[in-house]
Design an enzyme around this catalytic site. Structure first.
Site, PDB file in Angstrom:
ATOM      1  N   LYS A  82     -18.172  10.671 -59.211  1.00 31.52           N
ATOM      2  CA  LYS A  82     -16.780  11.039 -59.432  1.00 31.52           C
ATOM      3  C   LYS A  82     -15.857   9.867 -59.118  1.00 31.52           C
ATOM      4  O   LYS A  82     -16.017   9.188 -58.108  1.00 31.52           O
ATOM      5  CB  LYS A  82     -16.429  12.241 -58.549  1.00 31.52           C
ATOM      6  CG  LYS A  82     -15.006  12.773 -58.714  1.00 31.52           C
ATOM      7  CD  LYS A  82     -14.793  13.988 -57.819  1.00 31.52           C
ATOM      8  CE  LYS A  82     -13.386  14.554 -57.959  1.00 31.52           C
ATOM      9  NZ  LYS A  82     -13.198  15.759 -57.126  1.00 31.52           N
ATOM     10  N   SER A 157     -11.420  19.647 -59.630  1.00 35.07           N
ATOM     11  CA  SER A 157     -11.136  18.290 -60.049  1.00 35.07           C
ATOM     12  C   SER A 157     -12.369  17.473 -60.426  1.00 35.07           C
ATOM     13  O   SER A 157     -12.247  16.399 -61.004  1.00 35.07           O
ATOM     14  CB  SER A 157     -10.372  17.559 -58.940  1.00 35.07           C
ATOM     15  OG  SER A 157     -11.167  17.400 -57.775  1.00 35.07           O
ATOM     16  N   SER A 181     -13.065  22.130 -55.999  1.00 32.79           N
ATOM     17  CA  SER A 181     -13.194  21.081 -57.006  1.00 32.79           C
ATOM     18  C   SER A 181     -14.614  20.764 -57.430  1.00 32.79           C
ATOM     19  O   SER A 181     -14.822  20.098 -58.437  1.00 32.79           O
ATOM     20  CB  SER A 181     -12.515  19.797 -56.518  1.00 32.79           C
ATOM     21  OG  SER A 181     -11.119  19.941 -56.536  1.00 32.79           O
TER      22      SER A 181
END
Length: 476
Positions: A82, A157, A181
């Site tokens: 990420k 996210s 997330s």
């Protein structure tokens, strides 16, 4: 190249590497070709390091051939990281134009451990600006789309990681979870996302200081999540919040006969999409068929949970960093990031202090219920996914014809960031009529990761996995 290789599990790939029936180079080359063909359609990635990754894959191949040191536990497995987690010597933009020149001097502990175990970082995955939204749409990298239905978002996210897994770009990915997330996008993309107890997985600053924060694995199978989790967990000298206890999770299923499951269809106050409801009930029937008992419970929770969480987010995560950046770079920032900065201006210290009272009340009911149960189950998201074009800063959202908060009204995740020591795994529960996956959360008692994985492994084994032969996959 075949779907079988794109969707091969990490555990299967390791077996093939060891047996020399598949080379890490062959696997990575196939994934790179897959990325180059498909990523333009879904936009799940930021920076990629293909040449460097291929060099590392060649070294991994040599290890499996007996040249040099012995293979490490994750030797040669590609992992997508990420774009909010540090990788030494690489750019981490946090999805923001403000940080497009941000180069990290060290890796976060999770990434450090994955690489030390032989995993190969071949690409980075998209995130909303500063991880602030459930939709991965930024000025820096554009909009990420759901591989199962490109009209919808993959969630956020860690949306890029979930989309990359679902699209067959990688067998392993990383995520961070402050309000869901990891689990929100895992649910919308039909993959696995695990939120460990805070401190189980060491993290870098400032996230490791926030008890709502957790970094965790994202995979296509529960066993792969356990494999990954067993590598990254445990105390770390750079994170004083990291737990001293080291646990080893099971990698294979076992009986859950007599497992006691507490269940809530909506946490007592959420409006739930009908497809999500139906698939959740079907999942519970699967648990019953395995010998588990399921009992619906009343948590006594209400909208006050959301309000308390928002005060904490404003003070600890959302507002502060956006406020700092907005002072000099507001023109570079998204509307939702600027809205987060404004929300901090409306939050008082008294609001933040009182939010802890609500968290305490939440655990008084949840903890008491869990004294008589082994795990708790509820939907992950109230709807399969939100529109890829949703602007949470200015648009409304409806579920079953009823208006809900576009930012928080469609998720059932942040409540378990508030109960930060409870482990939670999100696993798929089926598909909605729009072709987008749905999911359930399996929540454990504080620090009881093993029970969560035991339940998830048995469930996965019973229904045959999700990206296995014959199962529905994204079409490109």
């Amino acid at each position: 190249m075949t779907n079988e290789l794109f969707y091969m599990s990490a555990t299967d790939a390791l077996e093939h590497f060891e047996a020399k029936t598949l080379s890490p180079v062959e696997m990575l080359q196939s994934l790179i070709e897959r990325i180059e063909q498909v990523n333009p359609e879904i936009n799940a990635l930021t920076d990629s390091y293909f040449d460097e990754a291929l060099d590392k894959a060649r070294m991994a191949e040599a290890r499996y051939c007996g040249k040099g040191e012995a293979p490490r536990p994750l030797e040669g497995l590609p992992v997508a990281v990420k774009d909010a987690q540090r990788v030494k010597g690489k750019r981490t933009s946090h999805g923001s134009l403000v940080l497009m020149n941000n180069i990290d001097s060290c890796s976060d502990p999770m990434i450090e451990r994955l690489e030390a175990a032989g995993a190969i970082v071949h690409t980075r995955t998209t995130t909303p600006e500063f991880c602030l939204s459930g939709v991965c749409n930024t000025k820096a990298w554009g909009n990420t789309l759901n591989p199962f239905n490109r009209s919808y978002s993959p969630g956020g996210s860690s949306g890029g990681s979930a989309a990359a897994l679902a699209a067959g770009f990688t067998p392993l990915a990383t995520g961070t979870d402050i309000g869901g997330s990891v689990r929100i996008p895992a649910a919308s993309c039909g993959v696995i996302g695990f939120k460990p107890p805070h401190g189980r997985n060491p993290d870098g600053p400032p996230a490791n200081f926030d008890r709502y924060n957790h970094c965790g694995p994202m995979t296509r199978s529960v066993s792969d999540a356990a494999l990954m989790q067993n590598i990254v967990s445990g105390p770390h000298p750079r994170d004083h919040d990291s737990l001293r206890e080291k646990i080893t999770l099971p990698l294979s299923p076992s009986s859950i006969k007599d497992l006691r499951i507490a269940f809530s269809p909506d946490l007592g106050y959420r409006t739930i999409d009908r497809d999500v409801q139906l698939n959740t009930l079907n999942a519970l029937e699967t648990f019953r068929s395995l010998g588990a008992t399921v009992r619906e419970v009343d948590l006594g929770w209400s909208q006050r949970c959301d309000e308390a969480a928002m005060h904490w987010y404003n003070a600890m995560h959302y507002g502060r960093q956006t406020l700092w950046h907005a002072r000099e770079n507001a023109s570079l920032m998204t509307d939702y990031a600027l809205a987060a900065a404004e929300a901090l201006n409306k939050t008082t210290m008294d609001d933040v202090a009182r939010s802890w009272d609500i968290q305490h009340e939440m655990y008084q009911s949840f903890g008491a219920i869990m004294e008589d149960h082994d795990v708790f189950v509820c939907p992950t998201n109230a709807i399969p996914a939100v529109s890829a074009q949703l602007d949470t800063a200015s648009e409304g959202l409806q579920i079953n014809g009823l208006d809900v908060d576009p930012e928080w009204g469609w998720i059932l995740t942040h409540q378990f960031n508030m109960l930060h020591y409870c482990p939670v795994i999100s696993v798929p529960s089926g598909f909605a009529s729009n072709g987008v996956p749905t999911a359930i959360q399996i929540v454990g008692k504080t620090f009881d990761d093993c029970s969560v994985f035991k339940a998830a492994l048995a469930y996965e084994n019973e229904i045959g996995g999700w990206f296995t032969a014959g199962k529905r996959k994204p079409e490109f």
